[in-house]
Design a protein around this motif. Structure first.
Motif, mmCIF file in Angstrom:
data_model
loop_
_atom_site.group_PDB
_atom_site.id
_atom_site.type_symbol
_atom_site.label_atom_id
_atom_site.label_comp_id
_atom_site.label_asym_id
_atom_site.label_seq_id
_atom_site.Cartn_x
_atom_site.Cartn_y
_atom_site.Cartn_z
ATOM 1 N N THR A 189 0.810 -1.223 0.000
ATOM 2 C CA THR A 189 0.000 0.000 0.000
ATOM 3 C C THR A 189 0.847 1.279 0.000
ATOM 4 N N GLU A 190 2.182 1.127 -0.087
ATOM 5 C CA GLU A 190 3.038 2.334 -0.037
ATOM 6 C C GLU A 190 2.731 3.284 -1.194
ATOM 7 N N THR A 191 2.699 2.796 -2.388
ATOM 8 C CA THR A 191 2.405 3.636 -3.556
ATOM 9 C C THR A 191 0.984 4.177 -3.504
ATOM 10 N N LEU A 192 0.057 3.341 -3.061
ATOM 11 C CA LEU A 192 -1.336 3.773 -2.969
ATOM 12 C C LEU A 192 -1.474 4.943 -2.010
ATOM 13 N N GLU A 193 -0.788 4.833 -0.877
ATOM 14 C CA GLU A 193 -0.882 5.912 0.111
ATOM 15 C C GLU A 193 -0.271 7.203 -0.414
ATOM 16 N N TYR A 194 0.814 7.076 -1.143
ATOM 17 C CA TYR A 194 1.463 8.272 -1.702
ATOM 18 C C TYR A 194 0.513 9.012 -2.655
ATOM 19 N N VAL A 195 -0.093 8.312 -3.585
ATOM 20 C CA VAL A 195 -0.974 8.930 -4.578
ATOM 21 C C VAL A 195 -2.249 9.452 -3.919
ATOM 22 N N ALA A 196 -2.802 8.709 -2.985
ATOM 23 C CA ALA A 196 -4.032 9.115 -2.318
ATOM 24 C C ALA A 196 -3.814 10.409 -1.525
ATOM 25 N N THR A 197 -2.642 10.525 -0.891
ATOM 26 C CA THR A 197 -2.337 11.747 -0.133
ATOM 27 C C THR A 197 -2.190 12.936 -1.073
ATOM 28 N N GLN A 198 -1.525 12.751 -2.193
ATOM 29 C CA GLN A 198 -1.406 13.819 -3.176
ATOM 30 C C GLN A 198 -2.778 14.287 -3.670
ATOM 31 N N ALA A 199 -3.675 13.358 -3.936
ATOM 32 C CA ALA A 199 -5.014 13.691 -4.429
ATOM 33 C C ALA A 199 -5.796 14.494 -3.383
ATOM 34 N N SER A 200 -5.721 14.074 -2.126
ATOM 35 C CA SER A 200 -6.466 14.759 -1.067
ATOM 36 C C SER A 200 -5.926 16.169 -0.835
ATOM 37 N N LEU A 201 -4.588 16.321 -0.817
ATOM 38 C CA LEU A 201 -4.000 17.643 -0.615
ATOM 39 C C LEU A 201 -4.299 18.585 -1.792
ATOM 40 N N THR A 202 -4.324 18.037 -2.996
ATOM 41 C CA THR A 202 -4.631 18.857 -4.174
ATOM 42 C C THR A 202 -6.078 19.342 -4.132
ATOM 43 N N ARG A 203 -6.974 18.462 -3.698
ATOM 44 C CA ARG A 203 -8.381 18.864 -3.546
ATOM 45 C C ARG A 203 -8.494 20.021 -2.543
ATOM 46 N N GLU A 204 -7.813 19.908 -1.421
ATOM 47 C CA GLU A 204 -7.866 20.966 -0.404
ATOM 48 C C GLU A 204 -7.285 22.277 -0.947
ATOM 49 N N ARG A 205 -6.255 22.160 -1.762
ATOM 50 C CA ARG A 205 -5.638 23.375 -2.333
ATOM 51 C C ARG A 205 -6.593 24.071 -3.295
ATOM 52 N N CYS A 206 -7.372 23.324 -4.033
ATOM 53 C CA CYS A 206 -8.351 23.934 -4.945
ATOM 54 C C CYS A 206 -9.343 24.794 -4.166
ATOM 55 N N TYR A 207 -9.877 24.249 -3.101
ATOM 56 C CA TYR A 207 -10.805 25.011 -2.258
ATOM 57 C C TYR A 207 -10.134 26.258 -1.684
ATOM 58 N N ALA A 208 -8.894 26.115 -1.236
ATOM 59 C CA ALA A 208 -8.187 27.222 -0.595
ATOM 60 C C ALA A 208 -7.951 28.385 -1.563
ATOM 61 N N LEU A 209 -7.551 28.075 -2.796
ATOM 62 C CA LEU A 209 -7.281 29.138 -3.777
ATOM 63 C C LEU A 209 -8.562 29.869 -4.165
ATOM 64 N N VAL A 210 -9.635 29.116 -4.367
ATOM 65 C CA VAL A 210 -10.909 29.764 -4.729
ATOM 66 C C VAL A 210 -11.400 30.641 -3.608
ATOM 67 N N ALA A 211 -11.334 30.152 -2.376
ATOM 68 C CA ALA A 211 -11.848 30.923 -1.235
ATOM 69 C C ALA A 211 -11.001 32.160 -0.956
ATOM 70 N N LYS A 212 -9.706 32.066 -1.132
ATOM 71 C CA LYS A 212 -8.812 33.173 -0.759
ATOM 72 C C LYS A 212 -8.620 34.195 -1.851
ATOM 73 N N TYR A 213 -8.532 33.760 -3.103
ATOM 74 C CA TYR A 213 -8.128 34.677 -4.173
ATOM 75 C C TYR A 213 -9.205 34.982 -5.211
ATOM 76 N N MET A 214 -10.064 34.021 -5.483
ATOM 77 C CA MET A 214 -10.989 34.213 -6.603
ATOM 78 C C MET A 214 -12.083 35.218 -6.235
ATOM 79 N N LYS A 215 -12.473 36.034 -7.231
ATOM 80 C CA LYS A 215 -13.474 37.064 -7.034
ATOM 81 C C LYS A 215 -14.837 36.579 -7.514
#
Length: 215
Positions: A189-215
């Motif tokens: 599960t090492e590779t699975l955990e690596y990719v899953a963590t990247q996907a979750s953090l990227t999702r959170e970053r999308c929300y953060a950029l829209v909430a903070k910067y987008m008009k």
């Protein structure tokens, strides 16, 4: 002799009556012109002095059609000049579009997250890795899209700040995914955990950029 005296008295009485009658007729003749003159002067006075609200000495002028047209022209000239058929400028249309982008993207992100929760369950490790890789790719593409929109909305100073933040975030994402995967180092599960963590953090970053910067 007595008859003669009586006759004289009768003549005197008749004469007196005649004098009185002449005197009355003369008075009536003199009085009538005065009354007529009084009535005539009253009528003239009424005609010469009409009743008005104007002050003494002022002249009342009637307003003819030409004067009315001039007044109407003055009133019309005070009305604002507008073009009912004038279309909104391109800048105003862009402003309205930009102002609605934040809500639009938040709605899209919510729909994407809902789709992740409703994804079909997989059984094999290969299928799980493939599913998480597709999820990471989907969120990474959306993040790049949001970054491109912000590049158009933000000024140069804000964009420079965002670039620096994004570089630091990418470093944080990869380090966090690596650290999380090391818990399963050497395992299946090492590779699975690596990719899953990247996907979750990227999702959170999308929300953060829209909430903070987008008009």
């Amino acid at each position: 002799m007595k008859n003669k005296q009586r006759l004289q008295i009768v003549i005197i009485i008749i004469a007196l009556f005649s004098l009185v009658a002449c005197s009355n007729s003369t008075d009536e003749a003199n009085a009538k012109p005065e009354n007529e003159e009084s009535e005539t002067s009253t009528d003239l006075k009424t005609e010469e002095e009409p009743v008005t609200d104007e002050e003494p000495g002022e002249t009342v002028k009637s307003e003819g059609p030409e004067h009315t047209q001039i007044k109407n022209k003055d009133v019309t000239s005070k009305e604002p000049l507008t073009n009912e058929n004038e279309e909104p400028s391109e800048s105003s249309n862009n402003k309205e579009i930009n102002e609605g982008m934040k809500d639009t993207y938040l709605k899209e992100l919510n729909e994407m997250e809902e789709a992740d929760r409703n994804a079909e369950d997989t059984t094999t490790m290969a299928e799980l890795e493939e599913q998480e890789a597709a999820r990471y790719k989907k969120w990474d593409q959306k993040l790049n899209e949001i970054y491109g929109v912000l590049n158009e909305q933000l000024d140069s100073e804000q964009m420079d700040q965002l670039r620096e933040e994004q570089r630091n975030w990418i470093k944080y994402r990869d380090e966090t995914a690596k650290e999380s995967s090391l818990k399963y180092e050497g395992g299946s599960t090492e590779t699975l955990e690596y990719v899953a963590t990247q996907a979750s953090l990227t999702r959170e970053r999308c929300y953060a950029l829209v909430a903070k910067y987008m008009k």
